[in-house]
Design a protein around this motif. Structure first.
Motif, PDB file in Angstrom:
ATOM      1  N   LEU A 164      -0.950   5.245 -11.469  1.00 37.13           N
ATOM      2  CA  LEU A 164      -1.695   6.160 -10.605  1.00 37.13           C
ATOM      3  C   LEU A 164      -1.177   7.580 -10.764  1.00 37.13           C
ATOM      4  CD1 LEU A 164      -1.483   4.008  -7.326  1.00 37.13           C
ATOM      5  CD2 LEU A 164      -3.263   3.898  -9.102  1.00 37.13           C
ATOM      6  N   LEU A 165      -2.083   8.522 -10.994  1.00 38.32           N
ATOM      7  CA  LEU A 165      -1.700   9.925 -11.113  1.00 38.32           C
ATOM      8  C   LEU A 165      -2.715  10.770 -10.357  1.00 38.32           C
ATOM      9  CD1 LEU A 165       0.066  12.181 -12.349  1.00 38.32           C
ATOM     10  CD2 LEU A 165      -1.431  12.126 -14.357  1.00 38.32           C
ATOM     11  N   GLY A 166      -2.292  11.312  -9.211  1.00 38.55           N
ATOM     12  CA  GLY A 166      -3.210  12.161  -8.466  1.00 38.55           C
ATOM     13  C   GLY A 166      -2.907  12.183  -6.981  1.00 38.55           C
ATOM     14  N   GLY A 167      -3.575  13.090  -6.285  1.00 41.42           N
ATOM     15  CA  GLY A 167      -3.410  13.200  -4.846  1.00 41.42           C
ATOM     16  C   GLY A 167      -2.068  13.783  -4.448  1.00 41.42           C
ATOM     17  N   SER A 168      -1.869  13.876  -3.156  1.00 43.08           N
ATOM     18  CA  SER A 168      -0.590  14.341  -2.618  1.00 43.08           C
ATOM     19  C   SER A 168       0.415  13.198  -2.663  1.00 43.08           C
ATOM     20  CB  SER A 168      -0.774  14.791  -1.171  1.00 43.08           C
ATOM     21  OG  SER A 168      -1.170  13.685  -0.365  1.00 43.08           O
ATOM     22  N   ALA A 169       1.673  13.522  -2.380  1.00 38.82           N
ATOM     23  CA  ALA A 169       2.703  12.478  -2.326  1.00 38.82           C
ATOM     24  C   ALA A 169       2.361  11.449  -1.264  1.00 38.82           C
ATOM     25  CB  ALA A 169       4.064  13.114  -2.047  1.00 38.82           C
ATOM     26  N   GLU A 170       1.843  11.918  -0.114  1.00 39.67           N
ATOM     27  CA  GLU A 170       1.428  11.003   0.956  1.00 39.67           C
ATOM     28  C   GLU A 170       0.287  10.113   0.491  1.00 39.67           C
ATOM     29  OE1 GLU A 170      -0.562  11.173   5.457  1.00 39.67           O
ATOM     30  OE2 GLU A 170      -0.480  12.971   4.198  1.00 39.67           O
ATOM     31  N   CYS A 171      -0.674  10.714  -0.205  1.00 37.71           N
ATOM     32  CA  CYS A 171      -1.842   9.978  -0.669  1.00 37.71           C
ATOM     33  C   CYS A 171      -1.459   8.889  -1.657  1.00 37.71           C
ATOM     34  CB  CYS A 171      -2.842  10.946  -1.309  1.00 37.71           C
ATOM     35  SG  CYS A 171      -4.254  10.138  -2.094  1.00 37.71           S
ATOM     36  N   VAL A 172      -0.672   9.237  -2.658  1.00 34.86           N
ATOM     37  CA  VAL A 172      -0.365   8.263  -3.710  1.00 34.86           C
ATOM     38  C   VAL A 172       0.508   7.129  -3.170  1.00 34.86           C
ATOM     39  CG1 VAL A 172       1.726   9.300  -4.722  1.00 34.86           C
ATOM     40  CG2 VAL A 172       0.108   8.107  -6.185  1.00 34.86           C
ATOM     41  N   ALA A 173       1.372   7.437  -2.203  1.00 29.26           N
ATOM     42  CA  ALA A 173       2.187   6.384  -1.588  1.00 29.26           C
ATOM     43  C   ALA A 173       1.313   5.430  -0.773  1.00 29.26           C
ATOM     44  CB  ALA A 173       3.265   7.001  -0.706  1.00 29.26           C
ATOM     45  N   ALA A 174       0.373   5.996   0.012  1.00 31.19           N
ATOM     46  CA  ALA A 174      -0.530   5.163   0.808  1.00 31.19           C
ATOM     47  C   ALA A 174      -1.466   4.359  -0.078  1.00 31.19           C
ATOM     48  CB  ALA A 174      -1.332   6.046   1.765  1.00 31.19           C
ATOM     49  N   LEU A 175      -1.928   4.971  -1.154  1.00 31.84           N
ATOM     50  CA  LEU A 175      -2.824   4.281  -2.077  1.00 31.84           C
ATOM     51  C   LEU A 175      -2.123   3.095  -2.722  1.00 31.84           C
ATOM     52  CD1 LEU A 175      -5.492   4.081  -3.640  1.00 31.84           C
ATOM     53  CD2 LEU A 175      -4.538   5.714  -5.285  1.00 31.84           C
ATOM     54  N   ARG A 176      -0.913   3.316  -3.143  1.00 35.20           N
ATOM     55  CA  ARG A 176      -0.161   2.231  -3.781  1.00 35.20           C
ATOM     56  C   ARG A 176       0.014   1.052  -2.824  1.00 35.20           C
ATOM     57  NH1 ARG A 176       5.198   3.180  -7.527  1.00 35.20           N
ATOM     58  NH2 ARG A 176       5.282   1.059  -8.389  1.00 35.20           N
ATOM     59  N   GLN A 177       0.290   1.372  -1.567  1.00 35.45           N
ATOM     60  CA  GLN A 177       0.477   0.317  -0.571  1.00 35.45           C
ATOM     61  C   GLN A 177      -0.826  -0.415  -0.292  1.00 35.45           C
ATOM     62  OE1 GLN A 177       2.224   1.725   3.058  1.00 35.45           O
ATOM     63  NE2 GLN A 177       2.341  -0.301   3.993  1.00 35.45           N
ATOM     64  N   ARG A 178      -1.923   0.320  -0.174  1.00 33.34           N
ATOM     65  CA  ARG A 178      -3.208  -0.302   0.127  1.00 33.34           C
ATOM     66  C   ARG A 178      -3.710  -1.167  -1.013  1.00 33.34           C
ATOM     67  NH1 ARG A 178      -7.530   2.063   4.075  1.00 33.34           N
ATOM     68  NH2 ARG A 178      -6.195   2.517   5.847  1.00 33.34           N
ATOM     69  N   LEU A 179      -3.492  -0.715  -2.241  1.00 36.06           N
ATOM     70  CA  LEU A 179      -3.916  -1.517  -3.385  1.00 36.06           C
ATOM     71  C   LEU A 179      -3.111  -2.810  -3.468  1.00 36.06           C
ATOM     72  CD1 LEU A 179      -4.438   1.226  -6.129  1.00 36.06           C
ATOM     73  CD2 LEU A 179      -6.182   0.087  -4.730  1.00 36.06           C
ATOM     74  N   ALA A 180      -1.841  -2.715  -3.120  1.00 35.52           N
ATOM     75  CA  ALA A 180      -1.001  -3.915  -3.103  1.00 35.52           C
ATOM     76  C   ALA A 180      -1.458  -4.883  -2.018  1.00 35.52           C
ATOM     77  CB  ALA A 180       0.457  -3.528  -2.892  1.00 35.52           C
ATOM     78  N   THR A 181      -1.981  -4.351  -0.922  1.00 31.90           N
ATOM     79  CA  THR A 181      -2.511  -5.203   0.147  1.00 31.90           C
ATOM     80  C   THR A 181      -3.811  -5.867  -0.287  1.00 31.90           C
ATOM     81  OG1 THR A 181      -1.519  -3.778   1.836  1.00 31.90           O
ATOM     82  CG2 THR A 181      -3.291  -5.232   2.552  1.00 31.90           C
ATOM     83  N   LEU A 182      -4.664  -5.093  -0.991  1.00 31.99           N
ATOM     84  CA  LEU A 182      -5.925  -5.644  -1.478  1.00 31.99           C
ATOM     85  C   LEU A 182      -5.692  -6.790  -2.460  1.00 31.99           C
ATOM     86  CD1 LEU A 182      -8.116  -2.471  -2.163  1.00 31.99           C
ATOM     87  CD2 LEU A 182      -8.589  -4.270  -0.494  1.00 31.99           C
TER      88      LEU A 182
END
Length: 203
Positions: free
Chosen positions: A63-81
């Motif tokens: 993953l490359l993009g968004g703010s630090a907050e965004c990419v951290a939340a995205l990584r967590q949500r994708l792992a949940t999915l």
């Protein structure tokens, strides 16, 4: 597509892109008038989410993009999915030109199957233009807004607005200063090119 037609530099930059998918309903409607027979658009947030949901090991992602907050939340949500999805690396989209070589080196070292860019247009296309030849492995997807939506940081348009080609209006209501001038410009350009092409065909 209106930007490619309007801006020769952007047209050159996007010449490195292997495939363009119809991600907007007006584009779907226009293509269908030419006989394409398309149904749904290929919408970045939905495409990204379903791809990750359907990619068990050994498929891997970067993953490359968004703010630090965004990419951290995205990584967590994708792992949940999809707990079986492997996110090899994730990095904020706020980096200097001096850092780009290190980013490419990291991607090559990790060797992901899918590289997701959420840098926005035209930044993500320019990144591909500069670095595609140096990426040794992996399919690169430019999905922009998908990072914020799938991270849960920004709301997406209701399905009825998406089907009606009104995603731009929904997003503009929440970010009018940033998005409304851009959408107004390119929506008008799209209509201008439709009218121009129609007139040219008649003449």
């Amino acid at each position: 597509m209106a930007l490619r037609r309007r801006d020769p530099y952007f047209c050159e930059v996007t010449g490195q892109i292997d495939f363009f998918v119809p991600d907007g309903m007006p584009l779907i409607w226009r293509m269908n008038t030419l006989g394409a027979g398309l149904g749904e658009r290929v919408y970045g947030p939905t495409f990204m989410r379903r791809c990750v949901e359907s990619s068990p090991a050994p498929w891997t992602h970067y993953l490359l993009g968004g703010s630090a907050e965004c990419v951290a939340a995205l990584r967590q949500r994708l792992a949940t999915l999809n707990p079986a999805a492997t996110i090899l690396g994730a990095r904020s989209g706020y980096f200097s030109p001096d850092e780009e070589a290190a980013i490419v080196a990291e991607i090559n070292r990790l060797s992901p199957d899918f590289i997701w860019l959420g840098l926005g247009t035209p930044k993500q296309q320019e990144w591909i233009y500069r670095h595609k030849a140096a990426i040794q492995r992996g399919v690169i997807f430019a999905v922009g807004f998908a990072f914020d939506v799938n991270a849960g940081l920004k709301r997406d348009a209701p399905r009825w607005m998406q089907r009606g080609g009104l995603t731009w209006l929904f997003r503009s209501l929440f970010e009018p200063r940033r998005l409304l001038p851009r959408y107004a410009r390119f929506n008008l350009l799209f209509l201008y090119y439709l009218a121009k092409d129609a007139l040219t065909a008649v003449l």
